[in-house]
Design a protein around this motif. Structure first.
Motif, mmCIF file in Angstrom:
data_model
loop_
_atom_site.group_PDB
_atom_site.id
_atom_site.type_symbol
_atom_site.label_atom_id
_atom_site.label_comp_id
_atom_site.label_asym_id
_atom_site.label_seq_id
_atom_site.Cartn_x
_atom_site.Cartn_y
_atom_site.Cartn_z
ATOM 1 N N GLU A 56 -9.246 14.475 -22.767
ATOM 2 C CA GLU A 56 -10.419 13.191 -23.785
ATOM 3 C C GLU A 56 -9.861 13.037 -24.811
ATOM 4 N N VAL A 57 -9.031 11.809 -25.105
ATOM 5 C CA VAL A 57 -7.884 11.448 -25.647
ATOM 6 C C VAL A 57 -8.843 9.721 -26.801
ATOM 7 N N ILE A 58 -8.407 10.892 -28.227
ATOM 8 C CA ILE A 58 -8.305 9.163 -29.439
ATOM 9 C C ILE A 58 -6.974 8.304 -29.305
ATOM 10 N N HIS A 59 -7.325 7.534 -29.299
ATOM 11 C CA HIS A 59 -5.974 6.670 -29.067
ATOM 12 C C HIS A 59 -5.920 5.583 -30.023
ATOM 13 N N LEU A 60 -5.012 5.635 -31.205
ATOM 14 C CA LEU A 60 -5.002 4.546 -32.030
ATOM 15 C C LEU A 60 -3.133 3.492 -32.203
ATOM 16 N N GLU A 61 -3.405 2.373 -32.336
ATOM 17 C CA GLU A 61 -2.493 2.073 -32.976
ATOM 18 C C GLU A 61 -2.074 0.556 -33.670
ATOM 19 N N ASN A 62 -1.415 0.674 -33.989
ATOM 20 C CA ASN A 62 -0.869 0.022 -35.544
ATOM 21 C C ASN A 62 -2.621 0.400 -36.876
#
Length: 130
Positions: free
Chosen positions: A69-75
């Motif tokens: 289960e992934v929490i993914h953030l960019e910038n």
């Protein structure tokens, strides 16, 4: 996807492939929850980076395919990073395994390591922790 990304993702698949999704003991199937926090910061005002967002995106896709289960953030800015770290900690508090991946700028001050959000305004050493 560049060669470096392919190599990194290949290593992750190979390493995580060594750990089974579950195991069977006396016929009982046990499934451990797996969580990941993936952050790719490249859009810095000074010293922007080209690869972190692509690397983080690739890593998140691989981890999801492996059942995380992934929490993914960019910038991500400071507040977004704090929120996601808090959420990740709550997930892990319920049990399971966790993986944290960060691509972007980092700095060490007085022996402590800091991950730099894209909205950081660092003028002095004392600014780093904020």
């Amino acid at each position: 996807m560049k060669k470096a990304s392919l190599s990194l993702i290949g290593v992750v698949i190979m390493v995580l492939g060594l750990f089974p999704l579950g195991y069977s003991e006396r016929g009982i199937q046990v499934q451990e929850k797996r969580f990941a926090l993936v952050i790719g910061n490249g859009n810095y005002k000074s010293s922007p980076l080209k690869n972190p967002t692509n690397d983080a995106r690739d890593m998140a896709l691989v981890l999801k395919a492996l059942g995380f289960e992934v929490i993914h953030l960019e910038n991500a800015g400071y507040r977004a990073m704090e929120r996601s770290i808090r959420q990740f900690g709550k997930q892990l508090g319920k049990g399971g395994a966790g993986l944290f991946y960060f691509a972007g700028h980092g700095i060490q001050v007085n022996g402590r390591n800091y991950l730099i959000p894209v909205d950081a305004e660092i003028e002095t050493e004392s600014d780093v922790k904020f």
